[in-house]
Design a protein around this motif. Sequence first.
Motif, PDB file in Angstrom:
ATOM      1  N   ASP A  55       0.792  -1.226   0.000  1.00  0.00           N
ATOM      2  CA  ASP A  55       0.000   0.000   0.000  1.00  0.00           C
ATOM      3  C   ASP A  55       0.825   1.277   0.000  1.00  0.00           C
ATOM      4  OD1 ASP A  55      -2.515  -1.065  -0.177  1.00  0.00           O
ATOM      5  OD2 ASP A  55      -2.668  -1.435   1.977  1.00  0.00           O
ATOM      6  N   SER A  56       2.151   1.166   0.066  1.00  0.00           N
ATOM      7  CA  SER A  56       2.975   2.382   0.056  1.00  0.00           C
ATOM      8  C   SER A  56       2.901   3.048  -1.316  1.00  0.00           C
ATOM      9  CB  SER A  56       4.436   2.033   0.335  1.00  0.00           C
ATOM     10  OG  SER A  56       4.589   1.555   1.634  1.00  0.00           O
ATOM     11  N   LYS A  57       2.918   4.389  -1.294  1.00  0.00           N
ATOM     12  CA  LYS A  57       2.913   5.125  -2.565  1.00  0.00           C
ATOM     13  C   LYS A  57       4.339   5.568  -2.865  1.00  0.00           C
ATOM     14  CE  LYS A  57       0.861   9.111  -4.762  1.00  0.00           C
ATOM     15  NZ  LYS A  57       0.261  10.413  -4.562  1.00  0.00           N
ATOM     16  N   ILE A  58       4.760   5.482  -4.110  1.00  0.00           N
ATOM     17  CA  ILE A  58       6.095   5.963  -4.471  1.00  0.00           C
ATOM     18  C   ILE A  58       5.991   6.925  -5.645  1.00  0.00           C
ATOM     19  CG2 ILE A  58       6.544   3.773  -5.740  1.00  0.00           C
ATOM     20  CD1 ILE A  58       9.574   4.343  -5.122  1.00  0.00           C
ATOM     21  N   ILE A  59       6.650   8.085  -5.501  1.00  0.00           N
ATOM     22  CA  ILE A  59       6.684   9.048  -6.604  1.00  0.00           C
ATOM     23  C   ILE A  59       8.145   9.404  -6.913  1.00  0.00           C
ATOM     24  CG2 ILE A  59       4.421  10.081  -6.112  1.00  0.00           C
ATOM     25  CD1 ILE A  59       6.214  12.539  -5.039  1.00  0.00           C
ATOM     26  N   GLY A  60       8.364   9.883  -8.132  1.00  0.00           N
ATOM     27  CA  GLY A  60       9.719  10.264  -8.526  1.00  0.00           C
ATOM     28  C   GLY A  60       9.849  11.759  -8.711  1.00  0.00           C
ATOM     29  N   SER A  61      11.070  12.242  -8.629  1.00  0.00           N
ATOM     30  CA  SER A  61      11.298  13.667  -8.812  1.00  0.00           C
ATOM     31  C   SER A  61      12.658  13.911  -9.448  1.00  0.00           C
ATOM     32  CB  SER A  61      11.245  14.362  -7.447  1.00  0.00           C
ATOM     33  OG  SER A  61      11.927  15.593  -7.491  1.00  0.00           O
ATOM     34  N   THR A  62      12.682  14.794 -10.458  1.00  0.00           N
ATOM     35  CA  THR A  62      13.966  15.210 -11.026  1.00  0.00           C
ATOM     36  C   THR A  62      14.444  16.436 -10.278  1.00  0.00           C
ATOM     37  OG1 THR A  62      13.351  14.344 -13.198  1.00  0.00           O
ATOM     38  CG2 THR A  62      15.192  15.904 -13.131  1.00  0.00           C
ATOM     39  N   ASN A  63      15.241  16.176  -9.236  1.00  0.00           N
ATOM     40  CA  ASN A  63      15.912  17.245  -8.481  1.00  0.00           C
ATOM     41  C   ASN A  63      15.005  18.301  -7.856  1.00  0.00           C
ATOM     42  OD1 ASN A  63      18.575  17.162  -7.832  1.00  0.00           O
ATOM     43  ND2 ASN A  63      19.114  18.947  -9.037  1.00  0.00           N
ATOM     44  N   ASP A  64      13.702  18.006  -7.675  1.00  0.00           N
ATOM     45  CA  ASP A  64      12.825  18.968  -7.011  1.00  0.00           C
ATOM     46  C   ASP A  64      12.698  18.562  -5.538  1.00  0.00           C
ATOM     47  OD1 ASP A  64      10.874  20.575  -6.001  1.00  0.00           O
ATOM     48  OD2 ASP A  64       9.297  19.978  -7.423  1.00  0.00           O
ATOM     49  N   TYR A  65      13.486  19.228  -4.696  1.00  0.00           N
ATOM     50  CA  TYR A  65      13.541  18.831  -3.284  1.00  0.00           C
ATOM     51  C   TYR A  65      12.280  19.202  -2.509  1.00  0.00           C
ATOM     52  CZ  TYR A  65      18.302  17.132  -3.614  1.00  0.00           C
ATOM     53  OH  TYR A  65      19.408  16.384  -3.935  1.00  0.00           O
ATOM     54  N   THR A  66      11.422  20.070  -3.075  1.00  0.00           N
ATOM     55  CA  THR A  66      10.184  20.392  -2.345  1.00  0.00           C
ATOM     56  C   THR A  66       9.334  19.128  -2.192  1.00  0.00           C
ATOM     57  OG1 THR A  66       9.014  21.017  -4.373  1.00  0.00           O
ATOM     58  CG2 THR A  66      10.128  22.790  -3.172  1.00  0.00           C
ATOM     59  N   LYS A  67       9.477  18.205  -3.167  1.00  0.00           N
ATOM     60  CA  LYS A  67       8.699  16.943  -3.104  1.00  0.00           C
ATOM     61  C   LYS A  67       9.141  16.062  -1.932  1.00  0.00           C
ATOM     62  CE  LYS A  67       6.565  16.887  -7.396  1.00  0.00           C
ATOM     63  NZ  LYS A  67       7.378  17.019  -8.602  1.00  0.00           N
ATOM     64  N   THR A  68      10.369  16.305  -1.447  1.00  0.00           N
ATOM     65  CA  THR A  68      10.898  15.456  -0.369  1.00  0.00           C
ATOM     66  C   THR A  68      10.572  16.024   1.012  1.00  0.00           C
ATOM     67  OG1 THR A  68      13.052  16.587  -0.132  1.00  0.00           O
ATOM     68  CG2 THR A  68      12.876  14.923  -1.868  1.00  0.00           C
ATOM     69  N   ALA A  69       9.911  17.194   1.042  1.00  0.00           N
ATOM     70  CA  ALA A  69       9.706  17.920   2.307  1.00  0.00           C
ATOM     71  C   ALA A  69       9.042  17.047   3.372  1.00  0.00           C
ATOM     72  CB  ALA A  69       8.864  19.158   2.052  1.00  0.00           C
ATOM     73  N   GLY A  70       9.541  17.172   4.584  1.00  0.00           N
ATOM     74  CA  GLY A  70       8.939  16.452   5.713  1.00  0.00           C
ATOM     75  C   GLY A  70       9.314  14.989   5.784  1.00  0.00           C
ATOM     76  N   SER A  71      10.396  14.605   5.132  1.00  0.00           N
ATOM     77  CA  SER A  71      10.801  13.188   5.196  1.00  0.00           C
ATOM     78  C   SER A  71      11.341  12.858   6.586  1.00  0.00           C
ATOM     79  CB  SER A  71      11.890  12.885   4.163  1.00  0.00           C
ATOM     80  OG  SER A  71      11.377  13.000   2.871  1.00  0.00           O
ATOM     81  N   ASP A  72      11.009  11.647   7.050  1.00  0.00           N
ATOM     82  CA  ASP A  72      11.506  11.192   8.355  1.00  0.00           C
ATOM     83  C   ASP A  72      12.885  10.554   8.215  1.00  0.00           C
ATOM     84  OD1 ASP A  72       9.002  11.521  10.118  1.00  0.00           O
ATOM     85  OD2 ASP A  72       8.255  10.507   8.331  1.00  0.00           O
TER      86      ASP A  72
END
Length: 308
Positions: A55-72
């Motif tokens: 059930d985990s969701k995975i998304i990709g990003s080309t160098n956009d660190y805003t998408k990684t915000a709040g990572s544990d």
Amino acid sequence: MKITVVGAGAVGATCADNIVRRELAQEVVLLDIKEGLAEGKSLDIFQTATLLEFDSKIIGSTNDYTKTAGSDVVVITSGIPRKPGMTREELIGINAGIVKTVTTNILEHSPDAIVVVISNPMDTMTYLALQASGLPKNRIIGMGGILDSARFKTYLSLAMNVPPSDLQATVIGGHGDTTMIPLTRLATYSGTPVSEYLSAEALQKVAADTMVGGATLTNLIGTSAWYAPGASGALLVESIVRDQKRIFPCCVYLEGEYGQSDICLGVPVVIGKNGWEKIVDFKLNETEQAAFNKSAEAVRAMNSVLAS
Ligand code: NAI
């Protein structure tokens, strides 16, 4: 729970794949500098969700660190891998720049993250990430010893013809062909010393095979390995996010433990929700301590390249 993996190459994508299969987070972000790579691999992995039932969701990003915000938790695998004939140490110049930039970008958006460093030369990259980030020491963990110990157990299992999962064996010291220390004296098969099953020569060969375990694969494949490195990274992340308090050999900052200071080196540590929580004293004998000191010397020499 949110986990970011930086570097969507062989190790990063495999690590992210293992993370979603184990459902270690609701959201996983795979980030790479190469246009489209992380998005493509993430989509491919996410398309296995109904097939593998996670059930985990995975998304990709080309160098956009805003998408990684709040990572544990953030796993850093970005950099170049070694080719046949190369040592991990030869990667230092290029990978140092990459790891430093990535660490800074990550912490801008996830200031509370625990950072796992996989990029090589891993001991030096872990030290660099600690210096560059200014984070408390327990939140920076280098992954190398889990992989080397898995290789140690594999070679023991082949030599003894017993299941690898019945073996307990640990590799400490640096994550390099000549700096790692497979602790043969402490290796056990369901609690009994493996020296009761293998001759000293056979045990010596297992240790030697373990030390060049990565190079053996690089020569066979043409680039460095990814299945076991990716799975090792995910196992470490699992102990953090599930607060399992498992003891793994990891590269951490030493302040007198194991006789060394101001260096990141592989020692057994308890891994839980706060990162590495305690260094475990395996009570090395004189020979093992001498090997550990020699390993520290080599890693320290590598670290000094960064300063120059
Ligand atoms: P790879 O070349 O397949 O992947 C590396 C990825 O990093 C590439 O996709 C590249 O585009 C990306 N990258 C480069 N610069 C970047 C940046 N500034 N930001 C974001 N992404 C960037 O390499 P592979 O095989 O995945 O290995 C990755 C690293 O892990 C290497 O340094 C390798 O030596 C190391 N490694 C460490 C192990 C360990 O036990 N610590 C085991 C195996 C590999």
